[in-house]
Scaffold this motif. Structure first.
Motif, PDB file in Angstrom:
ATOM      1  N   ASP A   1       0.813  -1.405   0.052  1.00  0.00           N
ATOM      2  CA  ASP A   1       0.010   0.082   0.058  1.00  0.00           C
ATOM      3  C   ASP A   1       0.954   1.102   0.180  1.00  0.00           C
ATOM      4  O   ASP A   1       2.173   1.284   0.594  1.00  0.00           O
ATOM      5  N   ARG A   2       0.286   2.537  -0.289  1.00  0.00           N
ATOM      6  CA  ARG A   2       1.060   3.657  -0.373  1.00  0.00           C
ATOM      7  C   ARG A   2       1.292   3.982   0.833  1.00  0.00           C
ATOM      8  O   ARG A   2       2.810   4.566   1.136  1.00  0.00           O
ATOM      9  N   SER A   3       0.787   3.959   1.957  1.00  0.00           N
ATOM     10  CA  SER A   3       1.213   4.250   3.215  1.00  0.00           C
ATOM     11  C   SER A   3       2.230   3.390   3.753  1.00  0.00           C
ATOM     12  O   SER A   3       2.865   3.898   4.568  1.00  0.00           O
ATOM     13  N   THR A   4       2.361   2.156   3.346  1.00  0.00           N
ATOM     14  CA  THR A   4       3.495   1.268   3.705  1.00  0.00           C
ATOM     15  C   THR A   4       4.789   1.867   3.162  1.00  0.00           C
ATOM     16  O   THR A   4       5.810   2.136   3.760  1.00  0.00           O
ATOM     17  N   VAL A   5       4.723   2.411   1.911  1.00  0.00           N
ATOM     18  CA  VAL A   5       5.931   3.035   1.148  1.00  0.00           C
ATOM     19  C   VAL A   5       6.167   4.118   1.959  1.00  0.00           C
ATOM     20  O   VAL A   5       7.445   4.359   2.078  1.00  0.00           O
ATOM     21  N   TYR A   6       5.214   4.899   2.331  1.00  0.00           N
ATOM     22  CA  TYR A   6       5.314   6.166   3.178  1.00  0.00           C
ATOM     23  C   TYR A   6       6.101   5.946   4.462  1.00  0.00           C
ATOM     24  O   TYR A   6       7.266   6.559   4.662  1.00  0.00           O
ATOM     25  N   ARG A   7       5.760   4.778   5.086  1.00  0.00           N
ATOM     26  CA  ARG A   7       6.284   4.291   6.520  1.00  0.00           C
ATOM     27  C   ARG A   7       7.902   3.821   6.195  1.00  0.00           C
ATOM     28  O   ARG A   7       8.681   4.221   7.019  1.00  0.00           O
ATOM     29  N   TRP A   8       7.900   3.254   5.269  1.00  0.00           N
ATOM     30  CA  TRP A   8       9.582   2.948   4.633  1.00  0.00           C
ATOM     31  C   TRP A   8      10.604   4.092   4.359  1.00  0.00           C
ATOM     32  O   TRP A   8      11.601   4.080   4.980  1.00  0.00           O
TER      33      TRP A   8
ATOM     34  N   LYS B   1      10.940   5.777   8.030  1.00  0.00           N
ATOM     35  CA  LYS B   1      12.003   4.519   8.900  1.00  0.00           C
ATOM     36  C   LYS B   1      13.286   4.618   8.255  1.00  0.00           C
ATOM     37  O   LYS B   1      14.147   4.787   8.989  1.00  0.00           O
ATOM     38  N   PHE B   2      13.302   4.336   7.056  1.00  0.00           N
ATOM     39  CA  PHE B   2      14.646   4.053   6.284  1.00  0.00           C
ATOM     40  C   PHE B   2      15.407   5.279   5.825  1.00  0.00           C
ATOM     41  O   PHE B   2      16.594   5.188   5.373  1.00  0.00           O
ATOM     42  N   GLY B   3      14.784   6.239   5.187  1.00  0.00           N
ATOM     43  CA  GLY B   3      15.070   7.280   4.530  1.00  0.00           C
ATOM     44  C   GLY B   3      16.385   8.191   5.168  1.00  0.00           C
ATOM     45  O   GLY B   3      17.279   8.191   4.569  1.00  0.00           O
ATOM     46  N   PRO B   4      16.311   8.404   6.631  1.00  0.00           N
ATOM     47  CA  PRO B   4      17.467   8.906   7.139  1.00  0.00           C
ATOM     48  C   PRO B   4      18.620   8.300   7.220  1.00  0.00           C
ATOM     49  O   PRO B   4      19.780   8.697   7.009  1.00  0.00           O
TER      50      PRO B   4
END
Length: 163
Positions: free
Chosen positions: A22-29, A32-35
């Protein structure tokens, strides 16, 4: 994260490969992992060039309008950004000091800005802090020379849905 993909674009790419998210899962990734990805990849990026283009634009974040200060180098690589509620000398100084510290500036640099008076004063103060008799940062305040960041703002606003 390097390319201007929407969360839906990422969902579609994953679906083509047989993964259903889901898009919200990608957002949470991303949150969480972006920084961590940024921290690990920064040292492998090209060094910023010595010609910077600095400008601010007005955007809505969380329902409130604020200023997004950004600096890009001559190659279009983003150097730094900062969100502030005001567009004044204090905000410009905080932004430029953070950007200079981030790239560990140790050589002559040229900063191109628009005609904002606060930018001129802040760059003069930063130069005097490093050496009162030497202009370590050369300031160019010609509006037409700052097109690189202006066009970068336009691309960002398109992604955010302002145009």
């Amino acid at each position: 994260m390097r390319y201007p993909l929407s969360y839906q674009d990422v969902v579609d790419l994953l679906a083509e490969r047989g993964n259903s998210v889901d898009r919200s899962t990608v957002y949470r990734w991303v949150i969480k992992f972006g920084p961590e990805i940024t921290k690990r990849t920064e040292r492998h990026l090209r060094r910023a060039s010595v010609d910077w283009h600095v400008d601010e634009t007005y955007i809505r974040v969380g329902g409130k309008w604020c200023y997004l200060w950004r600096a890009v180098d001559a190659n279009g690589q983003m150097i730094d950004f900062r969100l502030t509620t005001r567009r004044d000398a204090k905000a410009a100084k905080a932004f430029l000091n953070k950007a200079i510290e981030r790239v560990r500036l140790h050589r002559l640099v040229t900063i191109v800005t628009d005609k904002a008076q606060s930018d001129r004063r802040v760059i003069r103060e930063i130069n005097q802090r490093y050496d009162p008799y030497f202009d370590g940062i050369r300031h160019i305040d010609k509006k037409w020379r700052n097109n690189r960041i202006k066009s970068d703002h336009a691309a960002m606003k398109r992604l955010l849905g302002y145009h």
